[in-house]
Design a protein around this motif. Structure first.
Motif, PDB file in Angstrom:
ATOM      1  N   GLU A  82       0.870  -1.281  -0.307  1.00  0.00           N
ATOM      2  CA  GLU A  82      -0.029  -0.076   0.126  1.00  0.00           C
ATOM      3  C   GLU A  82       0.959   1.293   0.083  1.00  0.00           C
ATOM      4  N   GLY A  83       2.208   0.977   0.417  1.00  0.00           N
ATOM      5  CA  GLY A  83       3.069   2.214   0.054  1.00  0.00           C
ATOM      6  C   GLY A  83       3.648   2.586   1.396  1.00  0.00           C
ATOM      7  N   ALA A  84       3.640   1.672   2.448  1.00  0.00           N
ATOM      8  CA  ALA A  84       4.511   2.213   3.597  1.00  0.00           C
ATOM      9  C   ALA A  84       5.742   2.131   3.488  1.00  0.00           C
ATOM     10  N   ALA A  85       6.760   3.278   3.997  1.00  0.00           N
ATOM     11  CA  ALA A  85       8.066   3.112   3.563  1.00  0.00           C
ATOM     12  C   ALA A  85       8.805   2.823   4.843  1.00  0.00           C
ATOM     13  N   MET A  86       8.024   2.375   6.057  1.00  0.00           N
ATOM     14  CA  MET A  86       8.767   2.065   7.261  1.00  0.00           C
ATOM     15  C   MET A  86       7.859   1.200   7.912  1.00  0.00           C
ATOM     16  N   ILE A  87       8.270  -0.113   8.612  1.00  0.00           N
ATOM     17  CA  ILE A  87       7.176  -0.810   9.349  1.00  0.00           C
ATOM     18  C   ILE A  87       7.533  -0.643  10.750  1.00  0.00           C
ATOM     19  N   ARG A  88       6.365  -0.797  11.668  1.00  0.00           N
ATOM     20  CA  ARG A  88       6.358  -0.523  13.075  1.00  0.00           C
ATOM     21  C   ARG A  88       5.863  -1.820  13.670  1.00  0.00           C
ATOM     22  N   ILE A  89       6.761  -2.786  14.068  1.00  0.00           N
ATOM     23  CA  ILE A  89       6.200  -4.051  14.774  1.00  0.00           C
ATOM     24  C   ILE A  89       5.680  -3.827  16.038  1.00  0.00           C
ATOM     25  N   GLN A  90       4.390  -3.686  15.948  1.00  0.00           N
ATOM     26  CA  GLN A  90       3.702  -3.199  17.430  1.00  0.00           C
ATOM     27  C   GLN A  90       3.294  -4.151  18.273  1.00  0.00           C
ATOM     28  N   GLY A  91       3.425  -3.800  19.585  1.00  0.00           N
ATOM     29  CA  GLY A  91       3.152  -4.692  20.635  1.00  0.00           C
ATOM     30  C   GLY A  91       2.222  -3.952  21.426  1.00  0.00           C
ATOM     31  N   ASP A  92       2.549  -3.849  22.773  1.00  0.00           N
ATOM     32  CA  ASP A  92       1.613  -3.063  23.744  1.00  0.00           C
ATOM     33  C   ASP A  92       1.019  -1.873  23.416  1.00  0.00           C
ATOM     34  N   LEU A  93      -0.252  -1.437  23.502  1.00  0.00           N
ATOM     35  CA  LEU A  93      -0.898  -0.316  22.870  1.00  0.00           C
ATOM     36  C   LEU A  93      -1.290   0.658  24.165  1.00  0.00           C
ATOM     37  N   LEU A  94      -0.977   0.113  25.357  1.00  0.00           N
ATOM     38  CA  LEU A  94      -1.408   0.851  26.642  1.00  0.00           C
ATOM     39  C   LEU A  94      -0.582   1.750  27.076  1.00  0.00           C
ATOM     40  N   ASN A  95       0.731   1.732  26.844  1.00  0.00           N
ATOM     41  CA  ASN A  95       1.884   2.506  27.401  1.00  0.00           C
ATOM     42  C   ASN A  95       1.930   1.915  28.734  1.00  0.00           C
ATOM     43  N   SER A  96       1.769   0.630  28.852  1.00  0.00           N
ATOM     44  CA  SER A  96       2.120   0.158  30.273  1.00  0.00           C
ATOM     45  C   SER A  96       3.433  -0.665  30.602  1.00  0.00           C
ATOM     46  N   GLY A  97       4.521  -0.284  29.560  1.00  0.00           N
ATOM     47  CA  GLY A  97       5.589  -1.013  30.040  1.00  0.00           C
ATOM     48  C   GLY A  97       5.702  -2.173  29.704  1.00  0.00           C
ATOM     49  N   ASN A  98       4.681  -2.772  29.319  1.00  0.00           N
ATOM     50  CA  ASN A  98       4.781  -4.344  29.057  1.00  0.00           C
ATOM     51  C   ASN A  98       5.112  -4.862  27.545  1.00  0.00           C
ATOM     52  N   ILE A  99       6.522  -5.491  27.610  1.00  0.00           N
ATOM     53  CA  ILE A  99       7.118  -5.509  26.213  1.00  0.00           C
ATOM     54  C   ILE A  99       6.943  -7.037  25.753  1.00  0.00           C
ATOM     55  N   VAL A 100       6.089  -7.626  26.497  1.00  0.00           N
ATOM     56  CA  VAL A 100       5.773  -9.321  26.156  1.00  0.00           C
ATOM     57  C   VAL A 100       5.089  -9.391  24.605  1.00  0.00           C
ATOM     58  N   GLU A 101       4.307  -8.175  24.403  1.00  0.00           N
ATOM     59  CA  GLU A 101       3.586  -8.558  22.987  1.00  0.00           C
ATOM     60  C   GLU A 101       4.693  -8.023  21.911  1.00  0.00           C
TER      61      GLU A 101
END
Length: 304
Positions: free
Chosen positions: A151-170
Motif C-alpha cells: 500500500e506504500g508504507a516506507a517503514m514498518i512498525r512491529i507493534q506490541g503493547d498499545l496501553l503505554n503500560s511498559g509491558n514488552i511481552v507482546e
C-alpha cells in the motif's frame, strides 16, 4: 462542488500521483532513521529533551485524554517542528486520508497510519502512494507487514503493547513471529514461495523480494513497551532497525537520562559495558509495569 473538490484533492490535484512520488525516495528517507530511537512527545518541552538526548526523530501526539484518539492539533505539530531540528512525525487514524493530507500540507517529515488511534475505516488503509510524505505502518506478522508495504508504507512498525503500560511481552512475541517467518522463507525452495505467499495473504513479488534480501524490503522498528535501555537493546538484537519510545518515558524524575540511556542502548546494543552504564540509576523506569493479562492489548483480531 465541495464533493468534486474532495475527490480531486485525493485523486491528484493537491496530492500528486505515484509517478511524482517514487517509493524508492520515500524508503530512502526512512532508511535515514535506521539505528535510532523515535520518541513520542506531547509538548515542546518534551520534544527539546528528546532531541537533546539524541532521538533520531520526534513523534508528536496529543496529551492523553478520554474519548476517540485522533491526529494531534496541527498547531502543536507546527510549534514542535519549529522548535527542533530532527525529523518530526505524527499519527493519523487508519484509513483517514484527509488527516494525512492536513499533516502533509504543514510540512511533516513522516506520517504514521496508526492503529494506536481510533479507526476511521475498518476495511481500507490509506493509499500511501498518493502522498509525497513517507508513511509508517504497524504490523504483528510478516503478512501484515508486506500488505502495508504494497500500500506504500516506507517503514514498518512491529507493534506490541498499545496501553503505554511498559509491558514488552507482546512486542517480543510479534518481532519473533515476523523474524521467524522470514527465516522459514529463506530456507524454502522457490516452488514453495507461491504457497507461502498465499498462506500469509501477501503479494508474491514482495514475498520473493523478502526471501532474496533475507529481511523486509523496508526499515523495521519495534514499538510498544520499550521503556528501558535493556528493552531497546533486546529489540535490536532480535533484528529490528530501531525502536519507538512511548510518552511514558517522561513519567520520571529525569526523562533526559532515561531517553539518553535508550538512545545509547540502540546505538551500542551489542556492547554490554555501554548497556550497564546506560541502565544504571534508572530504577524508576520499571515503575507501573503490570504483567496481568488485562494489560496486554490484543488489537485487531482480524488480519486486515
Amino acid at each position: 462542488m465541495a464533493e468534486d473538490g474532495a475527490v480531486t484533492v485525493y485523486g491528484g490535484s493537491a496530492i500528486t500521483d505515484a509517478k511524482k512520488n517514487p517509493f524508492s525516495i520515500k524508503a530512502g528517507l526512512a532508511q535515514m532513521l535506521r539505528g535510532g530511537a523515535i520518541v513520542e512527545v506531547s509538548s515542546v518541552e518534551q520534544a527539546k529533551i528528546a532531541e537533546a538526548a539524541g532521538a533520531c526523530s520526534i513523534m508528536v501526539s496529543e496529551p492523553s485524554r478520554p474519548g476517540i484518539k485522533r491526529m494531534p492539533d496541527p498547531s502543536l505539530v507546527k510549534i514542535v517542528k519549529r522548535a527542533v531540528s530532527v525529523p518530526v512525525m505524527s499519527r493519523v487514524r487508519v484509513g483517514h486520508f484527509v488527516e494525512a493530507q492536513i499533516l502533509e500540507s504543514i510540512g511533516l517529515d513522516y506520517i504514521d497510519e496508526s492503529e494506536v488511534l481510533g479507526l476511521a475505516d475498518e476495511y481500507n488503509f490509506i493509499n500511501k502512494h498518493n502522498f509525497r510524505c513517507p508513511f509508517v505502518c504497524g504490523c504483528r506478522n510478516l503478512g501484515e507487514a508486506l500488505r502495508r508495504i504494497r500500500e506504500g508504507a516506507a517503514m514498518i512498525r512491529i507493534q506490541g503493547d498499545l496501553l503505554n503500560s511498559g509491558n514488552i511481552v507482546e512486542t517480543v512475541k510479534n518481532v519473533r513471529s515476523l523474524m521467524g517467518d522470514i527465516r522459514i522463507l529463506n530456507n524454502m525452495d522457490e516452488d514453495e514461495v507461491f504457497t507461502f505467499a498465499k498462506k500469509i495473504a501477501a503479494p508474491y513479488d514482495l514475498v520473493a523480494q523478502t526471501k532474496q534480501m533475507g529481511r523486509l524490503p523496508v526499515v523495521q522498528f519495534a514499538a510498544g513497551g520499550v521503556v528501558t535501555p535493556a528493552d531497546a537493546a533486546l529489540m535490536m538484537q532480535l533484528g529490528c532497525d530501531g525502536v519507538f519510545v512511548g510518552s511514558e518515558v517522561f513519567e520520571c524524575s529525569d526523562p533526559y537520562k532515561k531517553v539518553r540511556g535508550i538512545v545509547q542502548a540502540v546505538r551500542h546494543y551489542n556492547d554490554p559495558h555501554v548497556l550497564v552504564e546506560s541502565s544504571c540509576g534508572l530504577e524508576d523506569a520499571m515503575a507501573g509495569i503490570d504483567l496481568s493479562d488485562d494489560r496486554i492489548e490484543q488489537f485487531g483480531q482480524s488480519g486486515v
